[in-house]
Design a protein around this motif. Structure first.
Motif, PDB file in Angstrom:
ATOM      1  N   LEU A   1     116.306 -32.762  54.805  1.00  0.00           N
ATOM      2  CA  LEU A   1     115.518 -32.881  53.584  1.00  0.00           C
ATOM      3  C   LEU A   1     115.018 -34.306  53.574  1.00  0.00           C
ATOM      4  O   LEU A   1     115.813 -35.257  53.647  1.00  0.00           O
ATOM      5  N   ARG A   2     113.687 -34.460  53.536  1.00  0.00           N
ATOM      6  CA  ARG A   2     113.107 -35.798  53.675  1.00  0.00           C
ATOM      7  C   ARG A   2     111.902 -35.933  52.760  1.00  0.00           C
ATOM      8  O   ARG A   2     111.396 -34.959  52.206  1.00  0.00           O
ATOM      9  N   ALA A   3     111.441 -37.155  52.635  1.00  0.00           N
ATOM     10  CA  ALA A   3     110.228 -37.417  51.853  1.00  0.00           C
ATOM     11  C   ALA A   3     109.046 -36.681  52.483  1.00  0.00           C
ATOM     12  O   ALA A   3     108.962 -36.556  53.713  1.00  0.00           O
ATOM     13  N   MET A   4     108.169 -36.194  51.637  1.00  0.00           N
ATOM     14  CA  MET A   4     106.923 -35.620  52.157  1.00  0.00           C
ATOM     15  C   MET A   4     106.029 -36.768  52.603  1.00  0.00           C
ATOM     16  O   MET A   4     105.996 -37.820  51.982  1.00  0.00           O
TER      17      MET A   4
ATOM     18  N   ARG B   1     101.902 -34.746  42.974  1.00  0.00           N
ATOM     19  CA  ARG B   1     102.917 -34.752  41.912  1.00  0.00           C
ATOM     20  C   ARG B   1     104.297 -34.937  42.524  1.00  0.00           C
ATOM     21  O   ARG B   1     105.136 -35.676  42.004  1.00  0.00           O
ATOM     22  N   ASN B   2     104.551 -34.258  43.654  1.00  0.00           N
ATOM     23  CA  ASN B   2     105.856 -34.400  44.311  1.00  0.00           C
ATOM     24  C   ASN B   2     106.128 -35.846  44.690  1.00  0.00           C
ATOM     25  O   ASN B   2     107.229 -36.360  44.484  1.00  0.00           O
ATOM     26  N   ALA B   3     105.136 -36.513  45.252  1.00  0.00           N
ATOM     27  CA  ALA B   3     105.321 -37.915  45.660  1.00  0.00           C
ATOM     28  C   ALA B   3     105.514 -38.819  44.443  1.00  0.00           C
ATOM     29  O   ALA B   3     106.422 -39.653  44.410  1.00  0.00           O
ATOM     30  N   GLY B   4     104.697 -38.637  43.431  1.00  0.00           N
ATOM     31  CA  GLY B   4     104.775 -39.475  42.243  1.00  0.00           C
ATOM     32  C   GLY B   4     106.018 -39.243  41.419  1.00  0.00           C
ATOM     33  O   GLY B   4     106.512 -40.157  40.742  1.00  0.00           O
ATOM     34  N   HIS B   5     106.545 -38.054  41.463  1.00  0.00           N
ATOM     35  CA  HIS B   5     107.720 -37.730  40.661  1.00  0.00           C
ATOM     36  C   HIS B   5     108.898 -38.612  41.025  1.00  0.00           C
ATOM     37  O   HIS B   5     109.647 -39.071  40.155  1.00  0.00           O
ATOM     38  N   TRP B   6     109.085 -38.857  42.318  1.00  0.00           N
ATOM     39  CA  TRP B   6     110.166 -39.748  42.751  1.00  0.00           C
ATOM     40  C   TRP B   6     109.998 -41.140  42.145  1.00  0.00           C
ATOM     41  O   TRP B   6     110.979 -41.757  41.726  1.00  0.00           O
ATOM     42  N   GLN B   7     108.777 -41.651  42.118  1.00  0.00           N
ATOM     43  CA  GLN B   7     108.535 -43.001  41.618  1.00  0.00           C
ATOM     44  C   GLN B   7     108.832 -43.127  40.125  1.00  0.00           C
ATOM     45  O   GLN B   7     109.358 -44.130  39.673  1.00  0.00           O
ATOM     46  N   ILE B   8     108.508 -42.093  39.367  1.00  0.00           N
ATOM     47  CA  ILE B   8     108.655 -42.161  37.911  1.00  0.00           C
ATOM     48  C   ILE B   8     110.064 -41.796  37.446  1.00  0.00           C
ATOM     49  O   ILE B   8     110.604 -42.423  36.536  1.00  0.00           O
TER      50      ILE B   8
END
Length: 177
Positions: A15-18, A55-62
């Protein structure tokens, strides 16, 4: 704020970052009728996939959590995704304030327990790092996802209609005992 997305390895999966180069495969998965049959019933156009991918990428940041790309060991591309997100669906105070869990696999990766392995690894991480209640939403005909949810400790809240489709809202207050 910059946050690092953790990498999780299981016996068969990573399981890794997209990554940017995952988008074509992400869009390909979500365009398959058999993938969306129990989600929206309609294959996603590339624009909707792009919005979801970002959204998937930004969700981690927020929020400090999000969805991982699921990659089967020895396979060059992602086979799906799993993790958590805030859907802000307007489904009530017993659902919306809590992280929503989700898991999706390409049909070629289904049927071998990889979905359970991926979702379990994601929930194990959540229980250790974030902790707290999570929710999920599953259509009544999706037996595979219902089994995963039950194994992870989800219990029904109630049934509702979302975009014309009946779904079961479920909750999990922590790891199963």
């Amino acid at each position: 704020m910059s946050r690092t997305i953790p990498t999780i390895n299981t016996s068969r999966l990573t399981l890794r970052a997209m990554r940017g180069e995952d988008f074509a495969r992400f869009a390909e998965i979500w365009a398959k009728p058999e993938v969306v049959a129990h989600i929206s019933g309609k294959p996603w156009p590339k624009a909707r996939s792009w919005d979801s991918f970002l959204r998937n990428a930004g969700h981690w940041q927020i929020t400090g959590f999000g969805q991982w790309a699921v990659q089967v060991h020895g396979q060059p591309q992602m086979s799906g995704q799993t993790g958590f997100f805030f859907g802000s669906r307007g489904l009530g105070e017993d659902f919306d304030p809590f992280p929503e869990a989700g898991w999706v696999l390409d049909p070629d990766a289904q049927g071998a327990g990889l979905g359970m392995e991926a979702a379990n690894a994601a929930h194990d991480w959540f229980d250790r790092v974030m902790a707290g209640r999570t929710v999920c939403m599953i259509t009544p005909g999706n037996g595979g996802s219902q089994e995963i949810a039950k194994t992870l400790g989800y219990v029904p809240i109630r049934s509702v209609e979302v975009e014309g489709v009946e779904v079961l809202l479920m909750t999990r207050k922590g790891p199963p005992v």
